[in-house]
Design a protein around this motif. Structure first.
Motif, PDB file in Angstrom:
ATOM      1  N   LEU A  15      -6.579  55.472 -27.101  1.00  0.00           N
ATOM      2  CA  LEU A  15      -6.750  56.914 -25.986  1.00  0.00           C
ATOM      3  C   LEU A  15      -5.473  58.051 -26.108  1.00  0.00           C
ATOM      4  CD1 LEU A  15      -8.866  56.184 -23.514  1.00  0.00           C
ATOM      5  CD2 LEU A  15     -10.338  57.171 -25.858  1.00  0.00           C
ATOM      6  N   THR A  16      -5.874  59.576 -26.833  1.00  0.00           N
ATOM      7  CA  THR A  16      -4.821  60.272 -27.008  1.00  0.00           C
ATOM      8  C   THR A  16      -3.971  61.093 -25.327  1.00  0.00           C
ATOM      9  OG1 THR A  16      -5.912  62.040 -27.384  1.00  0.00           O
ATOM     10  CG2 THR A  16      -4.310  60.428 -28.959  1.00  0.00           C
ATOM     11  N   GLU A  17      -3.148  60.267 -24.719  1.00  0.00           N
ATOM     12  CA  GLU A  17      -2.132  60.934 -23.174  1.00  0.00           C
ATOM     13  C   GLU A  17      -1.242  60.392 -23.454  1.00  0.00           C
ATOM     14  OE1 GLU A  17      -3.487  60.184 -18.453  1.00  0.00           O
ATOM     15  OE2 GLU A  17      -5.462  60.325 -20.171  1.00  0.00           O
ATOM     16  N   ASP A  18      -0.793  62.089 -23.001  1.00  0.00           N
ATOM     17  CA  ASP A  18       0.786  61.863 -23.347  1.00  0.00           C
ATOM     18  C   ASP A  18       1.545  61.023 -22.179  1.00  0.00           C
ATOM     19  OD1 ASP A  18       0.768  63.880 -24.979  1.00  0.00           O
ATOM     20  OD2 ASP A  18       1.203  65.552 -24.237  1.00  0.00           O
ATOM     21  N   THR A  19       1.168  60.892 -21.618  1.00  0.00           N
ATOM     22  CA  THR A  19       1.975  60.193 -20.207  1.00  0.00           C
ATOM     23  C   THR A  19       1.575  58.720 -20.441  1.00  0.00           C
ATOM     24  OG1 THR A  19       0.160  61.116 -18.149  1.00  0.00           O
ATOM     25  CG2 THR A  19       2.377  61.918 -19.150  1.00  0.00           C
ATOM     26  N   ALA A  20       0.433  58.919 -20.445  1.00  0.00           N
ATOM     27  CA  ALA A  20      -0.160  57.314 -20.489  1.00  0.00           C
ATOM     28  C   ALA A  20       0.282  55.860 -20.689  1.00  0.00           C
ATOM     29  CB  ALA A  20      -1.565  56.936 -21.828  1.00  0.00           C
ATOM     30  N   TYR A  21       1.751  56.280 -21.387  1.00  0.00           N
ATOM     31  CA  TYR A  21       2.391  54.546 -21.758  1.00  0.00           C
ATOM     32  C   TYR A  21       3.124  54.459 -19.865  1.00  0.00           C
ATOM     33  CZ  TYR A  21       6.164  58.256 -22.118  1.00  0.00           C
ATOM     34  OH  TYR A  21       6.643  59.562 -21.950  1.00  0.00           O
ATOM     35  N   LYS A  22       3.506  55.823 -19.731  1.00  0.00           N
ATOM     36  CA  LYS A  22       3.924  55.462 -17.733  1.00  0.00           C
ATOM     37  C   LYS A  22       3.816  54.080 -16.668  1.00  0.00           C
ATOM     38  CE  LYS A  22       6.298  59.639 -18.800  1.00  0.00           C
ATOM     39  NZ  LYS A  22       6.588  61.578 -17.742  1.00  0.00           N
ATOM     40  N   GLN A  23       2.218  54.080 -17.056  1.00  0.00           N
ATOM     41  CA  GLN A  23       1.549  53.497 -15.533  1.00  0.00           C
ATOM     42  C   GLN A  23       0.938  52.066 -16.011  1.00  0.00           C
ATOM     43  OE1 GLN A  23       0.190  55.534 -12.447  1.00  0.00           O
ATOM     44  NE2 GLN A  23       2.050  57.049 -12.679  1.00  0.00           N
ATOM     45  N   GLY A  24       0.667  51.174 -16.237  1.00  0.00           N
ATOM     46  CA  GLY A  24      -0.047  50.182 -16.370  1.00  0.00           C
ATOM     47  C   GLY A  24      -0.524  49.204 -15.902  1.00  0.00           C
ATOM     48  N   THR A  25      -0.603  48.268 -16.246  1.00  0.00           N
ATOM     49  CA  THR A  25      -0.721  46.307 -15.309  1.00  0.00           C
ATOM     50  C   THR A  25       0.015  45.557 -17.051  1.00  0.00           C
ATOM     51  OG1 THR A  25      -2.745  45.521 -16.517  1.00  0.00           O
ATOM     52  CG2 THR A  25      -2.266  46.399 -14.113  1.00  0.00           C
ATOM     53  N   ILE A  26       0.363  44.635 -16.359  1.00  0.00           N
ATOM     54  CA  ILE A  26       1.222  43.121 -17.029  1.00  0.00           C
ATOM     55  C   ILE A  26       0.525  41.978 -16.802  1.00  0.00           C
ATOM     56  CG2 ILE A  26       3.149  42.340 -17.763  1.00  0.00           C
ATOM     57  CD1 ILE A  26       4.606  44.999 -17.412  1.00  0.00           C
ATOM     58  N   ILE A 162      -2.286  28.667 -25.735  1.00  0.00           N
ATOM     59  CA  ILE A 162      -1.351  29.566 -26.508  1.00  0.00           C
ATOM     60  C   ILE A 162      -0.338  30.317 -24.908  1.00  0.00           C
ATOM     61  CG2 ILE A 162      -1.950  29.277 -28.763  1.00  0.00           C
ATOM     62  CD1 ILE A 162      -2.786  32.493 -28.701  1.00  0.00           C
ATOM     63  N   HIS A 163       0.625  30.949 -24.968  1.00  0.00           N
ATOM     64  CA  HIS A 163       1.166  31.758 -24.337  1.00  0.00           C
ATOM     65  C   HIS A 163       0.321  33.074 -25.488  1.00  0.00           C
ATOM     66  CE1 HIS A 163       4.460  33.622 -21.746  1.00  0.00           C
ATOM     67  NE2 HIS A 163       3.355  33.789 -21.152  1.00  0.00           N
ATOM     68  N   LEU A 164       0.224  33.501 -24.145  1.00  0.00           N
ATOM     69  CA  LEU A 164      -0.025  35.173 -24.494  1.00  0.00           C
ATOM     70  C   LEU A 164      -0.255  36.460 -23.198  1.00  0.00           C
ATOM     71  CD1 LEU A 164      -2.380  36.363 -25.785  1.00  0.00           C
ATOM     72  CD2 LEU A 164      -4.060  36.562 -24.821  1.00  0.00           C
ATOM     73  N   LEU A 165       0.526  37.584 -23.523  1.00  0.00           N
ATOM     74  CA  LEU A 165       0.939  38.399 -22.414  1.00  0.00           C
ATOM     75  C   LEU A 165       0.584  39.836 -23.388  1.00  0.00           C
ATOM     76  CD1 LEU A 165       3.210  40.122 -20.512  1.00  0.00           C
ATOM     77  CD2 LEU A 165       5.083  40.473 -22.605  1.00  0.00           C
ATOM     78  N   LYS A 166      -0.542  40.307 -22.027  1.00  0.00           N
ATOM     79  CA  LYS A 166      -1.201  41.492 -22.257  1.00  0.00           C
ATOM     80  C   LYS A 166      -0.207  42.541 -21.760  1.00  0.00           C
ATOM     81  CE  LYS A 166      -5.479  42.105 -20.214  1.00  0.00           C
ATOM     82  NZ  LYS A 166      -6.542  41.944 -19.257  1.00  0.00           N
ATOM     83  N   ILE A 167      -0.138  43.715 -22.038  1.00  0.00           N
ATOM     84  CA  ILE A 167       0.131  45.465 -21.732  1.00  0.00           C
ATOM     85  C   ILE A 167      -1.236  45.921 -21.297  1.00  0.00           C
ATOM     86  CG2 ILE A 167       1.583  46.776 -21.210  1.00  0.00           C
ATOM     87  CD1 ILE A 167       3.175  43.788 -23.515  1.00  0.00           C
ATOM     88  N   THR A 168      -2.073  45.999 -20.569  1.00  0.00           N
ATOM     89  CA  THR A 168      -2.460  47.437 -20.496  1.00  0.00           C
ATOM     90  C   THR A 168      -2.266  48.764 -19.672  1.00  0.00           C
ATOM     91  OG1 THR A 168      -4.098  45.633 -19.557  1.00  0.00           O
ATOM     92  CG2 THR A 168      -4.751  47.985 -19.656  1.00  0.00           C
ATOM     93  N   PHE A 169      -2.435  50.158 -20.564  1.00  0.00           N
ATOM     94  CA  PHE A 169      -1.499  51.027 -20.524  1.00  0.00           C
ATOM     95  C   PHE A 169      -3.034  51.585 -19.410  1.00  0.00           C
ATOM     96  CE2 PHE A 169       0.980  49.458 -23.757  1.00  0.00           C
ATOM     97  CZ  PHE A 169       2.197  50.236 -23.088  1.00  0.00           C
ATOM     98  N   SER A 170      -2.871  52.852 -18.922  1.00  0.00           N
ATOM     99  CA  SER A 170      -3.285  53.409 -18.202  1.00  0.00           C
ATOM    100  C   SER A 170      -4.744  54.162 -18.425  1.00  0.00           C
ATOM    101  CB  SER A 170      -2.722  54.797 -17.114  1.00  0.00           C
ATOM    102  OG  SER A 170      -2.252  56.130 -18.015  1.00  0.00           O
ATOM    103  N   ASP A 171      -4.580  54.843 -19.610  1.00  0.00           N
ATOM    104  CA  ASP A 171      -5.776  55.091 -21.352  1.00  0.00           C
ATOM    105  C   ASP A 171      -6.803  53.879 -21.339  1.00  0.00           C
ATOM    106  OD1 ASP A 171      -4.052  54.172 -22.818  1.00  0.00           O
ATOM    107  OD2 ASP A 171      -3.799  56.003 -23.479  1.00  0.00           O
ATOM    108  N   GLY A 172      -6.331  52.773 -20.880  1.00  0.00           N
ATOM    109  CA  GLY A 172      -7.200  51.197 -21.760  1.00  0.00           C
ATOM    110  C   GLY A 172      -6.559  51.144 -22.799  1.00  0.00           C
ATOM    111  N   LYS A 173      -5.309  51.493 -23.388  1.00  0.00           N
ATOM    112  CA  LYS A 173      -4.811  50.635 -24.444  1.00  0.00           C
ATOM    113  C   LYS A 173      -3.833  49.399 -23.810  1.00  0.00           C
ATOM    114  CE  LYS A 173      -1.991  51.984 -28.228  1.00  0.00           C
ATOM    115  NZ  LYS A 173      -0.863  52.860 -28.857  1.00  0.00           N
ATOM    116  N   VAL A 174      -4.892  48.697 -25.027  1.00  0.00           N
ATOM    117  CA  VAL A 174      -3.876  47.001 -25.042  1.00  0.00           C
ATOM    118  C   VAL A 174      -3.023  47.034 -25.516  1.00  0.00           C
ATOM    119  CG1 VAL A 174      -4.518  44.304 -24.466  1.00  0.00           C
ATOM    120  CG2 VAL A 174      -5.808  46.490 -23.334  1.00  0.00           C
ATOM    121  N   ILE A 175      -1.589  46.413 -25.597  1.00  0.00           N
ATOM    122  CA  ILE A 175      -1.130  45.835 -26.699  1.00  0.00           C
ATOM    123  C   ILE A 175      -0.376  44.272 -26.004  1.00  0.00           C
ATOM    124  CG2 ILE A 175       1.501  45.254 -27.198  1.00  0.00           C
ATOM    125  CD1 ILE A 175      -0.232  48.407 -28.197  1.00  0.00           C
TER     126      ILE A 175
END
Length: 208
Positions: A15-26, A162-175
């Motif tokens: 989702l496109t949101e200019d500030t989405a990368y600033k908050q989320g969960t790890i 396996i070791h797995l790391l998930k970063i979820t940003f405030s717009d729902g995007k997951v890395i």
């Protein structure tokens, strides 16, 4: 008694949101790499075949990002990571770096847990989290053979994780970042890792 935290695999949602990368969960933990469950006792060795698909950052893309990530770290942080995490897999190295940047140097802050982050207002943190947000995730097939050895006299069940790391940003995007090297064995029900061990190996990770 050692245990692991298990987390589910998630796919990307853009989702496109200019500030989405600033908050989320790890979320840091382990994902089940095989549906096979074996029973082992001390000294017994069993081969477990691994073959699954996951949406994740490729090893090449992660290596490129890792070089850029150093730009957001202090000299002290760089030296610490080189000394303690140089040989770490992708997920473990990224986890330590997230701790260094978001929690003022607590490299293990997110280890085996879920917690939030807020990078807003600090330019280095914002830039670092934006660099992760911009990473490309694609579908990969992970395959290999893992040798599991029993270390307890009591018969115990074991599967491969396996070791797995998930970063979820405030717009729902997951890395999602995985370690394709050195999977672990654990009881699939209790997640206890103390009764069996997986011999060090590297799984194959190829795009599909």
């Amino acid at each position: 008694m050692a245990h692991i935290q298990v987390i589910e695999y998630f796919t990307e949602r853009s989702l496109t949101e200019d500030t989405a990368y600033k908050q989320g969960t790890i979320t840091d933990g382990y994902g089940k790499a095989s549906g096979v469950v074996v029973e082992v006792t001390k000294g017994a060795e069993v081969d477990i075949n691994v073959d699954f698909e996951i949406v994740t950052v490729s090893e090449d893309k992660f290596a490129e990002w890792k070089t850029r990530a150093y730009d957001y770290l202090s000299t002290e942080q760089r030296l610490y990571l080189e000394e303690h995490h140089k040989a770490s897999g992708s997920a473990r190295w990224c986890l330590a770096t997230l701790g260094a940047v978001n929690t003022s140097g607590n490299y293990d802050h997110y280890l085996n847990r879920t917690d939030s982050f807020n990078a807003e207002g600090v330019s280095e943190r914002e830039g670092f989290m934006k660099s992760i947000y911009d990473l490309e995730v694609t579908k990969h097939r992970v395959t290999g053979n893992v040798k599991v050895t029993g270390v307890s006299n009591i018969p115990s069940r074991a599967s491969v994780f396996i070791h797995l790391l998930k970063i979820t940003f405030s717009d729902g995007k997951v890395i999602t970042v995985i370690d394709s090297n050195n999977p672990v064995s654990a009881d699939p029900d209790t997640l206890d890792t103390s009764k069996s061990q997986a011999l060090p190996t590297k799984l194959n990770q190829v795009p599909v």
